[in-house]
Design an enzyme around this catalytic site. Structure first.
Site, PDB file in Angstrom:
ATOM      1  N   GLU A   1      -7.246 104.607 -36.253  1.00 22.42           N
ATOM      2  CA  GLU A   1      -6.337 105.449 -35.487  1.00 22.42           C
ATOM      3  C   GLU A   1      -5.845 104.787 -34.198  1.00 22.42           C
ATOM      4  O   GLU A   1      -4.674 104.921 -33.824  1.00 22.42           O
ATOM      5  CB  GLU A   1      -7.017 106.783 -35.174  1.00 22.42           C
ATOM      6  CG  GLU A   1      -7.294 107.649 -36.384  1.00 22.42           C
ATOM      7  CD  GLU A   1      -8.591 107.291 -37.105  1.00 22.42           C
ATOM      8  OE1 GLU A   1      -8.880 107.917 -38.137  1.00 22.42           O
ATOM      9  OE2 GLU A   1      -9.296 106.369 -36.631  1.00 22.42           O
TER      10      GLU A   1
ATOM     11  N   HIS B   1      -4.621 119.475 -39.018  1.00 20.13           N
ATOM     12  CA  HIS B   1      -6.020 119.909 -39.117  1.00 20.13           C
ATOM     13  C   HIS B   1      -6.603 120.235 -37.740  1.00 20.13           C
ATOM     14  O   HIS B   1      -7.756 119.918 -37.444  1.00 20.13           O
ATOM     15  CB  HIS B   1      -6.868 118.855 -39.829  1.00 20.13           C
ATOM     16  CG  HIS B   1      -6.513 118.671 -41.272  1.00 20.13           C
ATOM     17  ND1 HIS B   1      -5.287 118.178 -41.667  1.00 20.13           N
ATOM     18  CD2 HIS B   1      -7.225 118.895 -42.410  1.00 20.13           C
ATOM     19  CE1 HIS B   1      -5.242 118.113 -42.994  1.00 20.13           C
ATOM     20  NE2 HIS B   1      -6.396 118.549 -43.471  1.00 20.13           N
TER      21      HIS B   1
END
Length: 332
Positions: free
Chosen positions: A56, A107
């Site tokens: 990420e 999410h």
């Protein structure tokens, strides 16, 4: 029954529409394209899609480089990883240099499912809101997500876009602007400020409160930073009682943003409803919401308890709250 669509699904559809219009739009994903719904864009525009793997921080850094080259990068993963694991890169590589990077993270909150507390992002609004120059948006439904994605592409600067895995009701199209809000329902006794899928719960609670003779306003604060201060202050003055609803920690999120907007505005009775000082739990989204008292029924009960004294005096609502309920209300 109202149509329900998850904002992450709407995000995927909106990206495809953008790709057809703007060749500068590129999408990066951290190996979860089937979950963030960026896979549709990857199939339609493979030359503009980059799977960065489970990395990420690297994804955010590359996005900043692409922005520097004149592209409009959308970098997506789960909110807990994009806002948490890559925080240093978001802060220093993107925001510090005001790189034109969009950070739509899915999410969010506690409704990511059985992945549990390690994957539940309950701090992301707080983390992003404190970064100088970062815009923070949390759309409530499919239509507003399309509006928000289009805004991201047109806005010059970093944007954090909070998206949900769980489906929410699709409402009529509402105006969308940076620093704006929507009056979902007018009212005079209490105002419910909500964002994301908690707008659904606020609407449900307002319907329930009506049976008790309580007139509740519902305001969709989709723009958390900047926040619609004038709307917040106006409805706080009008109603006197303020409740914030968020699928996020009560610390640093929507509730605190509303509190800051109301600072110095005089006496306002306020309650923050959200995740208290704890992590998420593993379980089906609706079960987890109920566990944390963020389902419509629990939210209604807690608002009734909050209003019991003042509303009881007016004769419209008189209820006895058990000791457990009183303790919950005093835990803040």
């Amino acid at each position: 029954m109202a149509k329900e669509v998850a904002t992450r699904v709407a995000y995927g559809d909106a990206l495809i529409a953008l790709g057809q219009e703007n060749e500068k739009v590129v999408v990066l994903d951290a190996d979860v394209a089937s979950a963030t719904f960026t896979y549709g864009f990857s199939k339609r525009f493979p030359e503009c899609f980059f799977n960065m793997g489970i990395a990420e921080a690297n994804m955010v850094g590359v996005a900043a480089g692409l922005a520097d080259m004149g592209f409009v990068p959308f970098a997506s993963t789960f909110a807990v990883f994009g806002a948490g694991r890559a925080y240093d890169q978001v802060r220093n590589t993107v925001a510090y240099s005001r790189a034109n990077v969009k950070l739509p993270m899915t999410h969010s909150g506690i409704t990511a499912g059985e992945d549990g507390g390690s994957h539940h992002a309950i701090e992301d609004i707080a983390l992003m809101r404190v970064i100088p120059g970062m815009v923070v948006l949390c759309p409530c439904d499919e239509t507003q997500t399309h509006q928000a994605v289009r805004f991201c592409a047109e806005y010059d600067g970093p944007v954090y876009l909070r998206l949900s895995r769980m489906a929410s009701s699709v409402m009529e199209e509402m105006p969308f602007r940076l620093g704006g809000s929507n009056v979902i329902r007018d009212g005079s006794d209490v105002v419910l400020f909500a964002c994301g899928l908690m707008v659904d719960k606020a609407v449900e609670a307002a319907r329930n409160l009506k049976t008790w003779g309580i007139d509740a306003a519902v305001i969709n604060l989709y723009s958390i930073k900047p926040i619609d201060r004038e709307m917040v202050k106006a409805f706080a003055r009008k109603c006197g009682n303020v409740v914030t609803l968020e699928e996020h920690s009560i610390y640093g999120g929507l509730g605190d943003a509303v509190s800051e907007a109301l600072s110095g505005q005089g006496c306002v009775s306020m309650k923050r409803i959200g995740v208290r000082d704890m992590f998420g739990q593993s379980g089906k989204p609706e079960e987890v919401l109920k566990y944390y008292r963020l389902d419509g029924e629990s939210v209604t009960e807690d608002i009734l308890a909050f209003l019991a004294t003042d509303i009881g005096k007016s004769g419209r609502y008189a209820a006895s709250c058990g000791p457990d309920q009183e303790k919950r209300d005093n835990d803040e």
